[in-house]
Scaffold this motif. Structure first.
Motif, PDB file in Angstrom:
ATOM      1  N   ALA A  91      84.216 -17.063  91.942  1.00 35.37           N
ATOM      2  CA  ALA A  91      85.532 -16.420  91.954  1.00 35.37           C
ATOM      3  C   ALA A  91      86.473 -17.163  91.019  1.00 35.37           C
ATOM      4  N   LYS A  92      86.677 -16.633  89.837  1.00 34.91           N
ATOM      5  CA  LYS A  92      87.534 -17.270  88.844  1.00 34.91           C
ATOM      6  C   LYS A  92      88.989 -16.868  89.058  1.00 34.91           C
ATOM      7  N   THR A  93      89.884 -17.823  88.810  1.00 37.80           N
ATOM      8  CA  THR A  93      91.308 -17.539  88.913  1.00 37.80           C
ATOM      9  C   THR A  93      91.993 -17.918  87.610  1.00 37.80           C
ATOM     10  N   LEU A  94      93.100 -17.263  87.289  1.00 34.13           N
ATOM     11  CA  LEU A  94      93.821 -17.584  86.068  1.00 34.13           C
ATOM     12  C   LEU A  94      94.547 -18.907  86.235  1.00 34.13           C
ATOM     13  N   HIS A 112      86.651 -15.583  82.115  1.00 34.63           N
ATOM     14  CA  HIS A 112      85.315 -15.412  82.689  1.00 34.63           C
ATOM     15  C   HIS A 112      85.399 -14.430  83.850  1.00 34.63           C
ATOM     16  N   ILE A 113      84.484 -13.458  83.860  1.00 39.27           N
ATOM     17  CA  ILE A 113      84.440 -12.445  84.918  1.00 39.27           C
ATOM     18  C   ILE A 113      83.007 -12.332  85.421  1.00 39.27           C
ATOM     19  N   ASN A 114      82.824 -12.363  86.730  1.00 38.33           N
ATOM     20  CA  ASN A 114      81.516 -12.169  87.349  1.00 38.33           C
ATOM     21  C   ASN A 114      81.492 -10.818  88.055  1.00 38.33           C
ATOM     22  N   LEU A 115      80.827  -9.848  87.451  1.00 44.19           N
ATOM     23  CA  LEU A 115      80.692  -8.543  88.088  1.00 44.19           C
ATOM     24  C   LEU A 115      79.716  -8.654  89.259  1.00 44.19           C
ATOM     25  N   GLY A 116      80.084  -8.058  90.382  1.00 43.14           N
ATOM     26  CA  GLY A 116      79.255  -8.130  91.574  1.00 43.14           C
ATOM     27  C   GLY A 116      79.701  -9.200  92.545  1.00 43.14           C
ATOM     28  N   GLU A 120      85.357  -9.708  92.455  1.00 42.35           N
ATOM     29  CA  GLU A 120      85.323  -8.927  91.206  1.00 42.35           C
ATOM     30  C   GLU A 120      86.651  -8.217  90.933  1.00 42.35           C
ATOM     31  N   ALA A 121      87.236  -7.591  91.940  1.00 38.55           N
ATOM     32  CA  ALA A 121      88.460  -6.814  91.726  1.00 38.55           C
ATOM     33  C   ALA A 121      89.574  -7.678  91.146  1.00 38.55           C
ATOM     34  N   SER A 122      89.701  -8.876  91.682  1.00 39.09           N
ATOM     35  CA  SER A 122      90.724  -9.790  91.186  1.00 39.09           C
ATOM     36  C   SER A 122      90.463 -10.185  89.740  1.00 39.09           C
ATOM     37  N   MET A 123      89.203 -10.469  89.408  1.00 39.41           N
ATOM     38  CA  MET A 123      88.865 -10.883  88.049  1.00 39.41           C
ATOM     39  C   MET A 123      89.053  -9.746  87.052  1.00 39.41           C
ATOM     40  N   LEU A 124      88.727  -8.516  87.447  1.00 46.32           N
ATOM     41  CA  LEU A 124      88.984  -7.371  86.567  1.00 46.32           C
ATOM     42  C   LEU A 124      90.487  -7.198  86.352  1.00 46.32           C
ATOM     43  N   GLY A 125      91.248  -7.446  87.397  1.00 48.29           N
ATOM     44  CA  GLY A 125      92.699  -7.398  87.262  1.00 48.29           C
ATOM     45  C   GLY A 125      93.206  -8.430  86.275  1.00 48.29           C
ATOM     46  N   HIS A 126      92.585  -9.622  86.279  1.00 46.56           N
ATOM     47  CA  HIS A 126      92.959 -10.653  85.320  1.00 46.56           C
ATOM     48  C   HIS A 126      92.735 -10.176  83.882  1.00 46.56           C
ATOM     49  N   GLY A 138      99.330 -10.251  69.786  1.00 45.81           N
ATOM     50  CA  GLY A 138      98.407 -10.163  68.657  1.00 45.81           C
ATOM     51  C   GLY A 138      97.383 -11.278  68.625  1.00 45.81           C
ATOM     52  N   ILE A 139      96.807 -11.595  69.793  1.00 51.26           N
ATOM     53  CA  ILE A 139      95.807 -12.671  69.856  1.00 51.26           C
ATOM     54  C   ILE A 139      94.513 -12.111  70.457  1.00 51.26           C
ATOM     55  N   PRO A 140      93.363 -12.395  69.855  1.00 51.93           N
ATOM     56  CA  PRO A 140      92.095 -11.831  70.339  1.00 51.93           C
ATOM     57  C   PRO A 140      91.661 -12.407  71.688  1.00 51.93           C
ATOM     58  N   ILE A 141      90.884 -11.599  72.414  1.00 53.60           N
ATOM     59  CA  ILE A 141      90.325 -11.998  73.714  1.00 53.60           C
ATOM     60  C   ILE A 141      88.803 -12.054  73.625  1.00 53.60           C
ATOM     61  N   LEU A 142      88.239 -13.172  74.050  1.00 53.61           N
ATOM     62  CA  LEU A 142      86.801 -13.285  74.292  1.00 53.61           C
ATOM     63  C   LEU A 142      86.589 -13.167  75.798  1.00 53.61           C
ATOM     64  N   ALA A 143      85.870 -12.142  76.233  1.00 52.45           N
ATOM     65  CA  ALA A 143      85.573 -11.965  77.655  1.00 52.45           C
ATOM     66  C   ALA A 143      84.132 -12.378  77.922  1.00 52.45           C
ATOM     67  N   MET A 144      83.963 -13.397  78.779  1.00 51.26           N
ATOM     68  CA  MET A 144      82.630 -13.823  79.221  1.00 51.26           C
ATOM     69  C   MET A 144      82.317 -13.045  80.488  1.00 51.26           C
ATOM     70  N   ILE A 145      81.350 -12.148  80.428  1.00 59.45           N
ATOM     71  CA  ILE A 145      81.105 -11.269  81.572  1.00 59.45           C
ATOM     72  C   ILE A 145      79.629 -11.340  81.977  1.00 59.45           C
ATOM     73  N   TYR A 146      79.414 -11.645  83.255  1.00 60.56           N
ATOM     74  CA  TYR A 146      78.068 -11.805  83.792  1.00 60.56           C
ATOM     75  C   TYR A 146      77.913 -10.984  85.064  1.00 60.56           C
ATOM     76  N   GLY A 147      76.701 -10.548  85.338  1.00 59.61           N
ATOM     77  CA  GLY A 147      76.399  -9.896  86.597  1.00 59.61           C
ATOM     78  C   GLY A 147      75.918 -10.917  87.605  1.00 59.61           C
ATOM     79  N   ARG A 148      76.806 -11.328  88.504  1.00 58.30           N
ATOM     80  CA  ARG A 148      76.464 -12.380  89.466  1.00 58.30           C
ATOM     81  C   ARG A 148      77.091 -12.059  90.818  1.00 58.30           C
ATOM     82  N   GLY A 149      76.261 -11.829  91.803  1.00 53.02           N
ATOM     83  CA  GLY A 149      76.776 -11.504  93.122  1.00 53.02           C
ATOM     84  C   GLY A 149      75.665 -11.051  94.030  1.00 53.02           C
ATOM     85  N   PRO A 150      75.979 -10.717  95.276  1.00 56.45           N
ATOM     86  CA  PRO A 150      74.976 -10.365  96.283  1.00 56.45           C
ATOM     87  C   PRO A 150      74.081  -9.187  95.884  1.00 56.45           C
ATOM     88  N   LYS A 151      74.617  -8.251  95.120  1.00 56.42           N
ATOM     89  CA  LYS A 151      73.832  -7.069  94.744  1.00 56.42           C
ATOM     90  C   LYS A 151      73.060  -7.255  93.447  1.00 56.42           C
TER      91      LYS A 151
END
Length: 266
Positions: A91-94, A112-116, A120-126, A138-151
């Motif tokens: 669970a990542k926080t800003l 960093h966002i962990n789908l699953g 997840e909802a909080s991280m997608l909101g971030h 005008g600054i680029p975003i690198l999104a680190m996104i992984y599938g990590r969770g119970p499902k």
């Protein structure tokens, strides 16, 4: 792409190849001052001399590790965090804002966002929040996104990896970082589903340098835009030489064998 984002993106990408070699150094928050991340001036110096395009770090580390002499390197400031001491390490926080990153001289921001994950909802909101601010500045975003969770049975499953990349595209990222799926055919489908550059993660430290370089070679052949890899670079016995080989593969389109032959023993 906005002119500001386009100009800053060129500071973290090779403008001729449209690819990048990023070395994340944000591990200290998650796991502490591990090998390779104690003397930050030395670590960043080796990364610069090896020819990486950018380093990635948390806001407080910039004062310890970024450049005060010699050749410059792109700077990506990481905005989210968790520790392995937590009962919920996924669970990542800003912990930083886009505005703070800009005051530090960042060329891009990442999160960093962990789908699953249960959070997840909080991280997608971030990501939505950061995307809005990054567009304003005008600054680029690198999104680190992984599938990590119970499902998630297998985070390297090509369908899951493709889903992760597509989430980054649709929620406003400019570059997305995902795991390599294991072979170029399936990874090419991940790239095909993304209209922004896709870079690969390195995963845990591996003892086999050739296998690591081969993974990078295959990802580039499949249309990938390079890599964002930490431990397999900064914990290597010779990071400078390894990065020189990576440059030949990512930006020169050398084969793994030809790159190793060019730089010497790895």
């Amino acid at each position: 792409m906005q002119i500001g984002k386009a100009i800053r993106r060129e500071r973290i990408f090779n403008r001729d190849t449209n690819r990048t070699i990023i070395v994340p150094l944000d591990h200290g928050v998650s796991v502490g001052p591990i090998f390779g991340l104690t003397d930050m001036k030395k670590t960043v110096g080796n990364i610069v001399e090896g020819g990486a395009n950018a380093v990635l770090m948390h806001k407080g580390l910039v004062r310890c590790g970024h450049r005060t002499q010699g050749k410059d390197i792109g700077l990506i400031v990481h905005l989210s965090a968790s520790t392995n001491l937590s009962p919920f390490p996924g669970a990542k926080t800003l912990v930083c804002t886009v505005e703070e990153a800009i005051t530090l001289g960042a060329d891009a921001v990442s999160l960093h966002i962990n789908l699953g994950d249960e959070a997840e909802a909080s991280m997608l909101g971030h990501l939505g929040e950061v995307s809005k601010a990054a567009s304003s500045w005008g600054i680029p975003i690198l999104a680190m996104i992984y599938g990590r969770g119970p499902k998630i049975a297998n985070e390297f499953d090509p369908e899951i990896v493709a889903h992760c990349a597509r989430v980054g595209v649709e929620l406003g990222a400019d570059v997305v970082k995902v795991p390599y799926t294991g072979e170029p055919e399936s990874f090419s489908k991940v790239v095909d589903g993304s209209c922004i550059p896709v870079v690969i993660a390195g995963g845990p430290k591996t003892p086999d340098t050739r296998s690591f370089l081969k993974m990078v070679e295959e990802s580039v052949q499949a249309g990938g835009a390079g890599l964002s890899v930490g431990r397999n670079i900064f914990q290597h016995k010779d990071p400078k030489t390894l990065l020189k080989a990576l440059n030949l593969i990512v930006h020169g389109e050398y084969s793994t064998d030809d790159a190793i032959a060019q730089v010497g023993d790895l």
